[in-house]
Design a protein around this motif. Structure first.
Motif, PDB file in Angstrom:
ATOM      1  N   THR A   1       0.828  -1.145  -0.200  1.00  0.00           N
ATOM      2  CA  THR A   1      -0.018   0.085   0.048  1.00  0.00           C
ATOM      3  C   THR A   1       0.804   1.262   0.041  1.00  0.00           C
ATOM      4  O   THR A   1       0.333   2.315  -0.331  1.00  0.00           O
ATOM      5  N   VAL A   2       2.130   1.031   0.520  1.00  0.00           N
ATOM      6  CA  VAL A   2       3.094   2.423   0.242  1.00  0.00           C
ATOM      7  C   VAL A   2       3.382   2.698  -0.937  1.00  0.00           C
ATOM      8  O   VAL A   2       3.222   3.889  -1.253  1.00  0.00           O
ATOM      9  N   ILE A   3       3.516   1.749  -1.889  1.00  0.00           N
ATOM     10  CA  ILE A   3       3.850   2.078  -3.209  1.00  0.00           C
ATOM     11  C   ILE A   3       2.788   2.387  -3.929  1.00  0.00           C
ATOM     12  O   ILE A   3       2.820   3.348  -4.720  1.00  0.00           O
ATOM     13  N   ALA A   4       1.720   1.741  -3.725  1.00  0.00           N
ATOM     14  CA  ALA A   4       0.487   2.246  -4.287  1.00  0.00           C
ATOM     15  C   ALA A   4       0.215   3.761  -3.807  1.00  0.00           C
ATOM     16  O   ALA A   4      -0.303   4.556  -4.946  1.00  0.00           O
ATOM     17  N   SER A   5       0.348   4.168  -2.706  1.00  0.00           N
ATOM     18  CA  SER A   5       0.087   5.460  -2.505  1.00  0.00           C
ATOM     19  C   SER A   5       0.905   6.384  -2.778  1.00  0.00           C
ATOM     20  O   SER A   5       0.807   7.585  -3.066  1.00  0.00           O
ATOM     21  N   LYS A   6       2.205   5.976  -3.061  1.00  0.00           N
ATOM     22  CA  LYS A   6       3.407   6.771  -3.841  1.00  0.00           C
ATOM     23  C   LYS A   6       2.634   7.031  -5.137  1.00  0.00           C
ATOM     24  O   LYS A   6       2.932   8.236  -5.700  1.00  0.00           O
ATOM     25  N   ILE A   7       2.256   6.226  -5.931  1.00  0.00           N
ATOM     26  CA  ILE A   7       1.714   6.531  -7.123  1.00  0.00           C
ATOM     27  C   ILE A   7       0.758   7.434  -7.313  1.00  0.00           C
ATOM     28  O   ILE A   7       0.545   8.100  -8.029  1.00  0.00           O
ATOM     29  N   ILE A   8      -0.331   6.938  -6.321  1.00  0.00           N
ATOM     30  CA  ILE A   8      -1.527   7.730  -6.141  1.00  0.00           C
ATOM     31  C   ILE A   8      -1.255   9.254  -5.889  1.00  0.00           C
ATOM     32  O   ILE A   8      -1.965  10.066  -6.359  1.00  0.00           O
TER      33      ILE A   8
ATOM     34  N   THR B   1      -5.255   6.957   5.259  1.00  0.00           N
ATOM     35  CA  THR B   1      -5.164   7.080   4.096  1.00  0.00           C
ATOM     36  C   THR B   1      -4.634   8.383   3.359  1.00  0.00           C
ATOM     37  O   THR B   1      -3.668   8.394   2.829  1.00  0.00           O
ATOM     38  N   THR B   2      -5.592   9.413   3.819  1.00  0.00           N
ATOM     39  CA  THR B   2      -5.092  10.523   3.191  1.00  0.00           C
ATOM     40  C   THR B   2      -3.732  11.376   3.672  1.00  0.00           C
ATOM     41  O   THR B   2      -3.042  11.975   3.016  1.00  0.00           O
ATOM     42  N   LEU B   3      -3.157  11.032   5.126  1.00  0.00           N
ATOM     43  CA  LEU B   3      -2.109  11.303   5.790  1.00  0.00           C
ATOM     44  C   LEU B   3      -1.035  10.594   5.086  1.00  0.00           C
ATOM     45  O   LEU B   3       0.367  11.229   4.721  1.00  0.00           O
ATOM     46  N   LEU B   4      -1.209   9.173   4.573  1.00  0.00           N
ATOM     47  CA  LEU B   4      -0.256   8.610   4.046  1.00  0.00           C
ATOM     48  C   LEU B   4      -0.001   9.190   2.604  1.00  0.00           C
ATOM     49  O   LEU B   4       1.434   9.141   2.278  1.00  0.00           O
ATOM     50  N   ILE B   5      -0.929   9.368   2.065  1.00  0.00           N
ATOM     51  CA  ILE B   5      -0.806   9.862   0.562  1.00  0.00           C
ATOM     52  C   ILE B   5      -0.409  11.122   0.434  1.00  0.00           C
ATOM     53  O   ILE B   5       0.976  11.364  -0.379  1.00  0.00           O
TER      54      ILE B   5
ATOM     55  N   ALA C   1      -3.641   7.840 -15.535  1.00  0.00           N
ATOM     56  CA  ALA C   1      -4.011   6.429 -15.341  1.00  0.00           C
ATOM     57  C   ALA C   1      -3.557   5.463 -14.235  1.00  0.00           C
ATOM     58  O   ALA C   1      -4.178   4.583 -13.606  1.00  0.00           O
ATOM     59  N   ALA C   2      -1.981   5.651 -14.080  1.00  0.00           N
ATOM     60  CA  ALA C   2      -1.334   5.056 -13.354  1.00  0.00           C
ATOM     61  C   ALA C   2      -1.963   5.340 -11.633  1.00  0.00           C
ATOM     62  O   ALA C   2      -2.189   4.251 -10.995  1.00  0.00           O
ATOM     63  N   SER C   3      -2.352   6.526 -11.355  1.00  0.00           N
ATOM     64  CA  SER C   3      -3.079   6.813 -10.105  1.00  0.00           C
ATOM     65  C   SER C   3      -4.142   6.195  -9.810  1.00  0.00           C
ATOM     66  O   SER C   3      -4.621   5.612  -8.732  1.00  0.00           O
ATOM     67  N   PHE C   4      -5.076   6.103 -10.922  1.00  0.00           N
ATOM     68  CA  PHE C   4      -6.307   5.439 -11.042  1.00  0.00           C
ATOM     69  C   PHE C   4      -6.174   3.832 -10.597  1.00  0.00           C
ATOM     70  O   PHE C   4      -6.849   3.416  -9.846  1.00  0.00           O
ATOM     71  N   TRP C   5      -5.333   3.454 -11.365  1.00  0.00           N
ATOM     72  CA  TRP C   5      -5.335   1.875 -11.406  1.00  0.00           C
ATOM     73  C   TRP C   5      -4.632   1.639 -10.032  1.00  0.00           C
ATOM     74  O   TRP C   5      -5.044   0.540  -9.328  1.00  0.00           O
ATOM     75  N   ALA C   6      -4.004   2.474  -9.326  1.00  0.00           N
ATOM     76  CA  ALA C   6      -3.374   2.079  -8.257  1.00  0.00           C
ATOM     77  C   ALA C   6      -4.316   2.234  -6.966  1.00  0.00           C
ATOM     78  O   ALA C   6      -4.191   1.484  -5.851  1.00  0.00           O
TER      79      ALA C   6
END
Length: 296
Positions: free
Chosen positions: A21-28, A83-87, A211-216
């Motif tokens: 989720t850290v990697i996904a949040s980084k992309i988001i 979630t919001t603070l992580l992003i 698109a990367a953020s959406f799919w993340a």
């Protein structure tokens, strides 16, 4: 494969997904505002949890007004706040730093229980708190070091961990037992309602949603949120609670490895020291729990 070994495998996979989720949040963080991303995550996960409840014939608990207030606070802190603070933090700092910091969750939860609930700390708990603090300090304060290392970003990540710790604390305050699947469904539904309000005032199109953020976000909603839940409780049903707590140490390790492999982030000496301290702290808490159970 024995029932216990199956539990170990499920718990390991669950914590690997938490690390991802850290990697996904980084992309988001690159292409979506935090509340919009959070609302979208819960909008995708909520109907999946509803389907799982129907398939397993899990009923809704009967809750009083106090319980609903606690659940809304839980959703605000642990679901939306985390979630919001992580992003937001990952917009400023590296995924490697974030991976180390999220690993302090079990220790932060223990510290919150001591400070707010007035629980008497065991000496091993105090040692674990000191170790985890040393781990965070080692990556937070690095004067003169180059790279994407932000004190503000790391502070936001740590604030996310505190929010998750408050979620655990509030859950202890619930008088009515709620089945895990029903609780997760409630958290995603209430989290969607809480995140949707500030998301209305964000402008995702203005920042150029990728698109990367959406799919993340879709990945975050389906794989770690739903899949991680199923794996964790499948594993926890096969081993003791103390054994399960030891596997939380897998999350920061997997997050750092994902950051190195997928994002090509370098690992510094301070980060290695930090993750070592955090792992020792988490393992110490788990072993303390095992010792307590065996002595009963």
């Amino acid at each position: 494969m024995s029932k216990q070994v199956q539990g170990y495998v499920f718990l390991t996979l669950a914590m690997v997904l938490v690390g991802s989720t850290v990697i996904a949040s980084k992309i988001i963080a690159v292409g979506l505002p935090p509340f919009t991303a959070t609302a979208l995550r819960f909008a995708v996960a909520f109907p999946v949890f509803l389907i799982l409840m129907r398939m397993t014939r899990t009923g809704w608990p009967k809750l009083d007004r106090r319980a609903w207030i606690l659940l809304v606070l839980q959703a605000g802190a642990g679901s939306v706040g985390y979630t919001t603070l992580l992003i937001s933090g990952l917009k400023l700092t590296s995924a490697t730093d974030a991976g180390v910091i999220i690993g302090t969750l079990p220790v932060v939860s223990a510290a919150i229980a001591i400070l707010i609930l007035g629980e008497r700390p065991h000496r091993f708990t105090l040692i674990a708190i000191v170790l985890a603090t040393a781990g965070v300090v080692s990556i937070a304060f690095r004067p003169g070091e180059s790279g994407m290392h932000s004190l503000v970003g790391n502070a936001l990540i740590f604030a996310a961990v505190i929010c998750e710790g408050l979620f655990i604390l509030l859950n202890k305050r619930l008088r009515t037992p709620i089945p895990p699947l029903a609780l997760s469904t409630l958290m995603t539904g209430l989290g969607l309602a809480v995140a949707a309000v500030p998301a209305v005032f964000e402008t995702p199109l203005a920042v150029g949603m990728s698109a990367a953020s959406f799919w993340a976000v879709i990945y975050y909603a389906i794989v770690p949120t739903v899949g991680g839940f199923l794996l964790w409780y499948a594993g926890a049903a096969r081993v003791s609670g103390a054994e399960a707590s030891l596997f939380t140490a897998v999350a920061p390790v997997s997050a750092v490895l994902f950051a190195v492999i997928l994002l090509a982030e370098p690992v510094s000496r301070n980060q290695i020291i930090g993750i070592a301290c955090v792992l020792l702290a988490v393992m110490g808490l788990g072993l303390q729990s095992l010792k307590t159970i065996k002595s009963v």
